[in-house]
Design a protein around this motif. Structure first.
Motif, short mmCIF file in Angstrom:
data_model
loop_
_atom_site.label_atom_id
_atom_site.label_comp_id
_atom_site.label_asym_id
_atom_site.label_seq_id
_atom_site.Cartn_x
_atom_site.Cartn_y
_atom_site.Cartn_z
N LEU A 385 0.84 -1.20 0.00
CA LEU A 385 0.00 0.00 0.00
C LEU A 385 0.88 1.26 0.00
O LEU A 385 0.62 2.22 -0.74
N SER A 386 1.94 1.21 0.80
CA SER A 386 2.85 2.36 0.87
C SER A 386 3.42 2.66 -0.51
O SER A 386 3.48 3.81 -0.95
N GLU A 387 3.84 1.60 -1.20
CA GLU A 387 4.47 1.82 -2.51
C GLU A 387 3.47 2.35 -3.53
O GLU A 387 3.79 3.20 -4.36
N ILE A 388 2.25 1.86 -3.47
CA ILE A 388 1.21 2.34 -4.40
C ILE A 388 0.91 3.82 -4.15
O ILE A 388 0.80 4.61 -5.08
N ILE A 389 0.81 4.18 -2.86
CA ILE A 389 0.52 5.59 -2.54
C ILE A 389 1.65 6.50 -3.03
O ILE A 389 1.40 7.56 -3.60
N LYS A 390 2.87 6.04 -2.83
CA LYS A 390 4.02 6.85 -3.30
C LYS A 390 3.93 7.12 -4.80
O LYS A 390 4.29 8.19 -5.27
N ASP A 391 3.47 6.10 -5.53
CA ASP A 391 3.42 6.22 -6.99
C ASP A 391 2.22 7.01 -7.49
O ASP A 391 2.24 7.54 -8.59
N THR A 392 1.15 7.04 -6.72
CA THR A 392 -0.10 7.54 -7.29
C THR A 392 -0.63 8.83 -6.68
O THR A 392 -1.51 9.45 -7.26
N ALA A 393 -0.13 9.23 -5.52
CA ALA A 393 -0.68 10.43 -4.89
C ALA A 393 -0.37 11.66 -5.74
O ALA A 393 0.62 11.69 -6.48
N LEU A 394 -1.23 12.66 -5.62
CA LEU A 394 -1.12 13.84 -6.47
C LEU A 394 0.07 14.74 -6.12
O LEU A 394 0.79 15.20 -6.98
N LEU A 397 2.77 15.74 -0.43
CA LEU A 397 2.30 15.29 0.88
C LEU A 397 1.95 13.80 0.83
O LEU A 397 2.38 13.00 1.65
N GLY A 398 1.17 13.41 -0.18
CA GLY A 398 0.78 12.01 -0.31
C GLY A 398 1.93 11.12 -0.73
O GLY A 398 2.10 10.01 -0.23
N GLN A 399 2.74 11.63 -1.65
CA GLN A 399 3.84 10.82 -2.17
C GLN A 399 4.87 10.48 -1.09
O GLN A 399 5.57 9.48 -1.19
N THR A 400 4.98 11.31 -0.10
CA THR A 400 6.00 11.07 0.93
C THR A 400 5.40 10.51 2.22
O THR A 400 6.14 10.15 3.12
N MET A 401 4.07 10.48 2.28
CA MET A 401 3.41 10.05 3.51
C MET A 401 3.87 8.67 4.00
O MET A 401 4.05 8.47 5.21
N ILE A 405 6.90 4.92 7.49
CA ILE A 405 6.60 3.49 7.62
C ILE A 405 7.68 2.67 6.93
O ILE A 405 8.27 1.76 7.52
N LEU A 406 7.97 3.02 5.68
CA LEU A 406 8.95 2.24 4.92
C LEU A 406 10.32 2.26 5.59
O LEU A 406 10.98 1.23 5.68
N SER A 407 10.73 3.43 6.09
CA SER A 407 12.06 3.47 6.68
C SER A 407 12.11 2.74 8.02
O SER A 407 13.09 2.07 8.31
N THR A 408 11.06 2.83 8.82
CA THR A 408 11.11 2.10 10.10
C THR A 408 10.96 0.58 9.87
O THR A 408 11.58 -0.21 10.57
N MET A 409 10.18 0.20 8.86
CA MET A 409 10.04 -1.24 8.56
C MET A 409 11.37 -1.82 8.12
O MET A 409 11.70 -2.97 8.39
N ASP A 410 12.12 -0.98 7.42
CA ASP A 410 13.40 -1.41 6.90
C ASP A 410 14.44 -1.56 8.02
O ASP A 410 15.08 -2.57 8.19
N THR A 411 14.56 -0.50 8.82
CA THR A 411 15.61 -0.46 9.82
C THR A 411 15.23 -1.19 11.11
O THR A 411 16.08 -1.70 11.81
N PHE A 412 13.96 -1.16 11.43
CA PHE A 412 13.53 -1.75 12.71
C PHE A 412 12.56 -2.91 12.49
O PHE A 412 11.55 -3.03 13.17
#
Lengths: 491, 126
Positions: A385-394, A397-401, A405-412
């Motif tokens: 969902l995160s990746e889809i939002i990054k690609d599709t938000a206008l 704000l949406g593209q980086t929202m 999540i992605l960075s904490t999922m990655d590191t932690f």
């Protein structure tokens, strides 16, 4: 002036006058060569001014880091009967207060820089878009504009050069999305603060469809210094791709909470430990969120990264406008991601579906995980969902929202796993996952905990170790806070 | 106010301001950080206490000024004191009591007072 400051670590350019002058006294600013930069550019051609800013290497300090000179050049190249110079003072990142500090401490540097920019692009009108939540900044800015006007430094025929420029203020209601330049312009026009697709970029068609430059407060604050000291001086500071300094607001679990300005290229370790003094109470550093809700959490492994636009991006974070929220061992990274999602969920303008509904769904999943109801499938959902939002938000704000999540999922990743697989919060933050017990060896049976427990689930005889009935415990932590013998164990 | 019409005008104005400030030399300057956050932390209380103490002791030659953010959030309220001919010193955590102590000990006697914040930056002066 040395390009690097190994001794003192900090170098103040944008905040050079903050704390040293009376912001309500134009004479204090003039005493420090105020408005000389404006006088100087009026003897140059607009193209020469744009070129000087280009050569300095200054990039937008609002976060995205677009080269300021190139942006100005686009507006200069677009012919129009009216152009506009806009100052974005809609600072909204959680934990960020750089722009307010500059406006409250040195408003004239922004006023002067706007006039310089106005001359460079051929604009006669400037607007400061500032959030109404900053009343003192508004008051000082207004006085600065009035005083500059009285001295003839704003208005008609400035310095007898034939150049006219004046500044007005427009107030924002404190909506995060209005910091995005197209939304900001819509808001200035009296419409809903909603972004529109780019291109056209505001430098081509912005406020009332005229060429408009939107620059951040800190970007402007650098301009007079660049004009006076020259492009080579500025580009001699910093790294190959990121020139000059950056102001950061150090907040959160850090000893020396405050505003710092450092040359680009300094490491996170120097910022957090040498300048910030590390985490208070001897706690271990865990992560630092840069770039506000659009950024990511950087951890121990990233501490030796040199701070510039590209290096931070390589670590899956961003420079952002300069908020730095430091977290220590007592912070739960899933909760941190949830906190930022809560913020963007509140602040989304709702125009596009990925942002409006996506933020809500992401928040729900994170909420489930922090309550011990998450599954392994939730992790996959979060990611896709995160990746889809990054690609599709206008807009940005949406593209980086999803970034936090992605960075904490990655590191932690292990922390997410602990919440899902073991139903435990390693940092002991997520209430639903905690259990409170009493260490019989330490408990003196004083009875203080029984008196504060709102559900009366602690029992025991006086002067004998007490026990907590886990089935009735609501995990409020009142007993933990009250116990004088450290005998309550939170796990 | 007189209008500034040229770079020469601006330079003359600057000189006039600097000359006027030179008069202030020989005076003690007490600069209180008064940004929104510094005010919330008690900056105005510190300023008023110091003004009161200066008046109470009948001190002349002390000038007060306000400035914006001094950047030391962790030590607000902060006050910078410049004794005549001395390097400016910034004091942190200036509550009402410390404000009065700064006047009676540091301003009046030049005695060292706790709470000095070391300078940890270089600054571009144009």
């Amino acid at each position: 002036m040395a390009a690097t400051t190994t001794e003192k670590k900090q170098l103040r350019i944008a905040t050079r006058n903050c704390g040293f002058i009376d912001p309500e006294n134009i004479d204090d600013y003039i005493a420090l060569r105020g408005y000389e930069g404006l006088a100087k550019v009026l003897t140059m051609t607009p193209a020469e001014v744009v070129d000087l800013v280009k050569r300095s290497g200054l990039r937008g300090r609002g976060g995205a880091g677009f080269p300021t000179g190139i942006k100005w050049g686009i507006a200069l190249g677009n012919k129009a009967d009216q152009k506009y110079m806009v100052c974005n003072a809609d600072e909204g990142d959680p934990g960020a207060f750089m722009d307010r500090a500059v406006l409250e401490g040195d408003p004239h540097s922004v006023v002067e820089a706007m006039a310089i920019g106005g001359y460079a692009i051929g604009a006669t009108r400037g607007t400061v878009y500032i959030r109404a939540e900053y009343p003192l900044a508004i008051k000082r800015l207004k006085k600065a504009i009035d005083d500059a006007r009285d001295y003839g430094l704003l208005g008609e025929n400035i310095f007898g050069s034939g150049f006219d420029f004046d500044i007005e203020l427009k107030y924002g209601a404190g909506a995060f999305v209005c910091g995005e330049e197209t939304a900001l312009i819509r808001s200035m026009e009296g419409k809903r603060g909603e972004p529109v697709t780019k291109p056209p970029f505001p430098a081509q068609s912005g406020y009332w469809e005229k060429p408009t430059i939107v620059n951040n407060v800190e970007t402007f604050a650098n301009i007079p210094a660049i004009i006076i000291n020259g492009a080579d001086w500025f580009s001699g500071i910093g790294t190959a791709t990121s020139k000059g300094t950056k102001v950061f607001a150090l907040a959160g679990k850090i000893q020396n909470v405050g505003l710092i300005e450092v040359p680009m290229g300094i490491t996170l370790r120097e910022v957090i430990f040498d300048i910030g003094g590390g985490c208070p109470d001897g706690k271990a550093f865990k992560a630092v969120q840069t770039g506000g809700p659009s950024g990511g959490a950087l951890a121990n492994k990233d501490l030796d990264v040199a701070i510039d636009y590209e290096s931070l991006a390589a670590c899956k974070s961003i420079m952002g406008s300069g908020g730095m929220v430091v977290m220590d061992e007592d912070d739960c990274m899933v909760s941190v991601a949830k906190f930022f999602l809560d913020f963007t969920m509140d602040e989304t303008c709702g125009k596009c579906t990925p942002c409006r509904i996506g933020s809500k769904r992401l928040y729900e999943i994170l909420d489930r995980i922090t309550k011990g109801k998450g599954t392994r499938a939730d992790l996959d959902h979060l990611k896709s969902l995160s990746e889809i939002i990054k690609d599709t938000a206008l807009c940005g704000l949406g593209q980086t929202m999803p970034n936090p999540i992605l960075s904490t999922m990655d590191t932690f990743a292990d922390e997410y796993a602990a919440h899902i697989d073991n139903k435990k919060c390693p940092a002991h933050v997520c209430t639903a996952l905690l259990t409170y017990t009493i260490d019989p060896a330490k408990c003196t049976g004083c009875g203080l905990c029984t008196r504060v427990c709102p559900v009366e689930c602690i029992s025991g005889t006086k002067k004998q170790p007490h026990t907590i009935d886990a089935t009735r415990c609501i995990k409020c932590g009142a007993c933990y806070d009250k116990c004088k013998f450290d005998s309550i164990i939170k796990q | 106010m007189s209008t500034i019409r040229s770079l020469e005008d601006l330079k003359a104005k600057r000189q006039e301001i600097l000359d006027r400030k030179a008069v202030a030399k020989g005076k003690t300057i007490i600069n209180v950080s008064l940004a929104t956050c510094s005010i919330a932390a008690g900056g105005k209380v510190a300023m008023e206490a110091m003004q009161d103490e200066v008046a109470k002791n009948g001190l002349t030659g002390v000038e007060f000024m306000q400035s914006g953010c001094m950047t030391y959030c962790y030590a607000e309220p902060t006050v910078e004191i410049t004794l005549p001919g001395k390097t400016p010193v910034v004091f942190g955590g200036v509550d009402e009591n410390r404000a009065r102590e700064l006047v009676t000990e540091y301003v009046m006697k030049g005695e060292p007072v706790e709470g000095i914040i070391p300078v940890n930056y270089e600054r571009v002066v144009l």
